[in-house]
Write a protein that holds these residues in place. Structure first.
Motif, PDB file in Angstrom:
ATOM      1  N   GLY A 192       0.741  -1.427  -0.085  1.00  0.00           N
ATOM      2  CA  GLY A 192      -0.001  -0.086  -0.034  1.00  0.00           C
ATOM      3  C   GLY A 192       0.930   1.063   0.043  1.00  0.00           C
ATOM      4  O   GLY A 192       0.473   2.197  -0.349  1.00  0.00           O
ATOM      5  N   PHE A 193       2.100   1.198   0.534  1.00  0.00           N
ATOM      6  CA  PHE A 193       2.869   2.336   0.433  1.00  0.00           C
ATOM      7  C   PHE A 193       4.139   2.238  -0.596  1.00  0.00           C
ATOM      8  O   PHE A 193       4.968   3.310  -0.782  1.00  0.00           O
ATOM      9  N   VAL A 194       4.453   0.927  -1.229  1.00  0.00           N
ATOM     10  CA  VAL A 194       5.315   0.955  -2.383  1.00  0.00           C
ATOM     11  C   VAL A 194       5.061   1.573  -3.573  1.00  0.00           C
ATOM     12  O   VAL A 194       3.831   1.556  -4.111  1.00  0.00           O
ATOM     13  N   LYS A 195       5.939   2.307  -3.911  1.00  0.00           N
ATOM     14  CA  LYS A 195       5.763   2.771  -5.379  1.00  0.00           C
ATOM     15  C   LYS A 195       7.079   2.443  -6.337  1.00  0.00           C
ATOM     16  O   LYS A 195       8.137   2.922  -5.979  1.00  0.00           O
ATOM     17  N   LYS A 196       6.704   1.757  -7.253  1.00  0.00           N
ATOM     18  CA  LYS A 196       7.790   1.340  -8.216  1.00  0.00           C
ATOM     19  C   LYS A 196       7.551   2.246  -9.610  1.00  0.00           C
ATOM     20  O   LYS A 196       6.591   2.220 -10.048  1.00  0.00           O
ATOM     21  N   GLU A 197       8.977   2.243 -10.114  1.00  0.00           N
ATOM     22  CA  GLU A 197       8.862   3.037 -11.361  1.00  0.00           C
ATOM     23  C   GLU A 197       9.893   2.602 -12.145  1.00  0.00           C
ATOM     24  O   GLU A 197      11.032   2.257 -11.865  1.00  0.00           O
ATOM     25  N   SER A 198       9.426   2.254 -13.458  1.00  0.00           N
ATOM     26  CA  SER A 198      10.225   1.369 -14.453  1.00  0.00           C
ATOM     27  C   SER A 198      11.195   2.397 -14.995  1.00  0.00           C
ATOM     28  O   SER A 198      11.050   3.556 -14.857  1.00  0.00           O
ATOM     29  N   GLU A 199      12.101   1.778 -15.686  1.00  0.00           N
ATOM     30  CA  GLU A 199      13.119   2.852 -16.448  1.00  0.00           C
ATOM     31  C   GLU A 199      12.457   3.679 -17.455  1.00  0.00           C
ATOM     32  O   GLU A 199      12.723   4.756 -17.621  1.00  0.00           O
ATOM     33  N   GLU A 200      11.333   3.032 -18.111  1.00  0.00           N
ATOM     34  CA  GLU A 200      10.661   3.702 -19.091  1.00  0.00           C
ATOM     35  C   GLU A 200       9.959   4.934 -18.463  1.00  0.00           C
ATOM     36  O   GLU A 200       9.986   6.076 -19.088  1.00  0.00           O
ATOM     37  N   GLU A 201       9.212   4.591 -17.235  1.00  0.00           N
ATOM     38  CA  GLU A 201       8.620   5.794 -16.448  1.00  0.00           C
ATOM     39  C   GLU A 201       9.354   6.606 -16.080  1.00  0.00           C
ATOM     40  O   GLU A 201       9.173   7.694 -16.072  1.00  0.00           O
ATOM     41  N   ALA A 202      10.657   6.255 -15.633  1.00  0.00           N
ATOM     42  CA  ALA A 202      11.816   7.292 -15.106  1.00  0.00           C
ATOM     43  C   ALA A 202      12.044   8.490 -16.234  1.00  0.00           C
ATOM     44  O   ALA A 202      12.341   9.458 -16.015  1.00  0.00           O
ATOM     45  N   LYS A 203      12.133   7.764 -17.167  1.00  0.00           N
ATOM     46  CA  LYS A 203      12.609   8.311 -18.365  1.00  0.00           C
ATOM     47  C   LYS A 203      11.515   9.559 -18.793  1.00  0.00           C
ATOM     48  O   LYS A 203      11.916  10.911 -19.134  1.00  0.00           O
ATOM     49  N   LYS A 204      10.208   9.138 -18.782  1.00  0.00           N
ATOM     50  CA  LYS A 204       9.122  10.059 -19.047  1.00  0.00           C
ATOM     51  C   LYS A 204       9.201  11.304 -17.976  1.00  0.00           C
ATOM     52  O   LYS A 204       8.992  12.396 -18.406  1.00  0.00           O
ATOM     53  N   SER A 205       9.405  10.876 -16.634  1.00  0.00           N
ATOM     54  CA  SER A 205       9.137  11.540 -15.717  1.00  0.00           C
ATOM     55  C   SER A 205      10.401  12.600 -15.810  1.00  0.00           C
ATOM     56  O   SER A 205      10.235  14.001 -15.638  1.00  0.00           O
ATOM     57  N   GLN A 206      11.700  12.130 -16.067  1.00  0.00           N
ATOM     58  CA  GLN A 206      12.684  13.305 -16.627  1.00  0.00           C
ATOM     59  C   GLN A 206      12.389  14.329 -17.525  1.00  0.00           C
ATOM     60  O   GLN A 206      12.689  15.503 -17.223  1.00  0.00           O
ATOM     61  N   GLU A 207      11.841  13.656 -18.592  1.00  0.00           N
ATOM     62  CA  GLU A 207      11.468  14.693 -19.549  1.00  0.00           C
ATOM     63  C   GLU A 207      10.321  15.670 -19.193  1.00  0.00           C
ATOM     64  O   GLU A 207      10.531  16.827 -19.781  1.00  0.00           O
TER      65      GLU A 207
END
Length: 338
Positions: free
Chosen positions: A208-223
């Motif tokens: 319920g508190f874990v937040k996972k981010e894939s490499e692709e999602e991380a790339k989009k976040s940085q963009e």
């Protein structure tokens, strides 16, 4: 013969009229009944907007009924079947006010509810019910806050887009006292200390508190970040998959309290850190530091490349450092060096 034909012809011509007469009678009767029903329906009495502020501590406006922050759209719809698809509630008791619900795009949960009132009235009504507000700023706009730590509910009043009007916004929060907890241990890791845990442990013990981010999602976040702040692109580093924890915001944070995790080569947590914000309300800076000293005692002050680093414990090593850019105290907990 001619007489019979004329009678038959007259009967045929009259048939549509005869068929429509009963229908017209029914329609007229139904219209009369509808008019009577409308006349008999009780009129909803208009209420003073002051009645939107209830209780002796921050309480959701009664218009929202059984809806609670944190509900999914399905749960909110079950709690209020008449909730429109766009989430905007209209009430005959307050005909000039639009009551809004906002569901988070990612979690799909209700993150805030809000409505607008003349600013002077909103502050007056809230102060009469909940006492004097705490004042601060948000994006250079003056804001008043009221808090209900028992129900983890807060309300802010700030200028809206219309001159003289203000948004009255209700959101959930995690009181920093409860986030940190009593004693030496941090409340959110009371049942399972984070240091040494594996990703599988997190899924089992911090569900319920874990937040996972894939490499692709991380790339989009940085963009997305680079679009808003191009100068940040140089310091963002290479995007990579990550696992963090995410808790509600503390008093002065806007959206959440992320707990960042650092992993050893063996795939176990060796360090974690989180921040407690004070930037919107500068007096909170000293209040938070006093709370940390009450929890862990007087710290040892060290130099960290020209910045002050406060060490509260050696095992585990607990460091606290001021983030002068974001306006928060960063708390680091790590396995001690051997």
């Amino acid at each position: 013969m001619m007489y019979r034909l004329q009678r038959s012809r007259a009967a045929v011509l009259a048939l549509p009229l005869l068929l429509t007469l009963p229908a017209c009678g029914k329609d007229d009767k139904k219209a009369d009944e509808d008019t009577k029903t409308e006349a008999e329906a009780p009129k909803v009495e208009k209420k003073d907007p002051a009645t939107l502020f209830t209780g002796d501590k921050v309480t959701m406006a009664p218009v929202y009924g059984a809806i609670k922050l944190g509900m999914t759209q399905e749960e909110a719809k079950a709690a209020m079947p008449e909730l429109p698809e766009d989430g905007t509630i209209k009430s005959e008791a307050y005909p000039e006010i639009w009551f809004n619900t906002d569901f988070d795009d990612e979690t799909k949960k209700l993150s805030r509810v809000y409505f607008s009132l003349p600013k002077a009235d909103a502050i007056k009504f809230a102060t009469e019910k909940w006492g004097a507000p705490k004042e601060g700023t948000d994006l250079d706009k003056k804001v008043q806050w009221w808090f209900n730590p028992d129900d983890k509910l807060r309300v802010s009043i700030a200028d809206s887009f219309t001159e003289g009007e203000a948004h009255v916004e209700f959101t959930s929060y995690e009181p920093m006292v409860q986030l940190l907890g009593e004693g030496k241990e941090i409340a959110f890791e009371k049942d399972a200390p984070l240091l040494g845990l594996t990703p599988a442990d997190l899924d089992a013990k911090y569900a319920g508190f874990v937040k996972k981010e894939s490499e692709e999602e991380a790339k989009k976040s940085q963009e997305d970040i680079a679009k808003l702040a191009p100068e940040a692109k140089a310091v963002l580093g290479k995007p990579s998959a990550s696992i963090d924890l995410e808790y509600p915001p503390t008093e002065w944070a806007k959206y959440w309290t992320p707990v960042h995790l650092s992993w050893s080569d063996e795939g176990k947590i060796e360090r974690f850190w989180f921040g407690i914000e004070f930037e919107p309300h500068p007096p909170a800076k000293d209040e938070i530091f006093a709370l940390l000293k009450k929890k862990w005692g007087e710290p040892k002050e060290e130099d960290d490349y020209g910045d002050k680093l406060f060490v509260f414990s050696e095992d585990p090593r607990i460091e606290v450092k001021e983030d002068t850019i974001s306006g928060k105290w960063d708390i680091f907990v790590e396995v001690p060096e051997k």
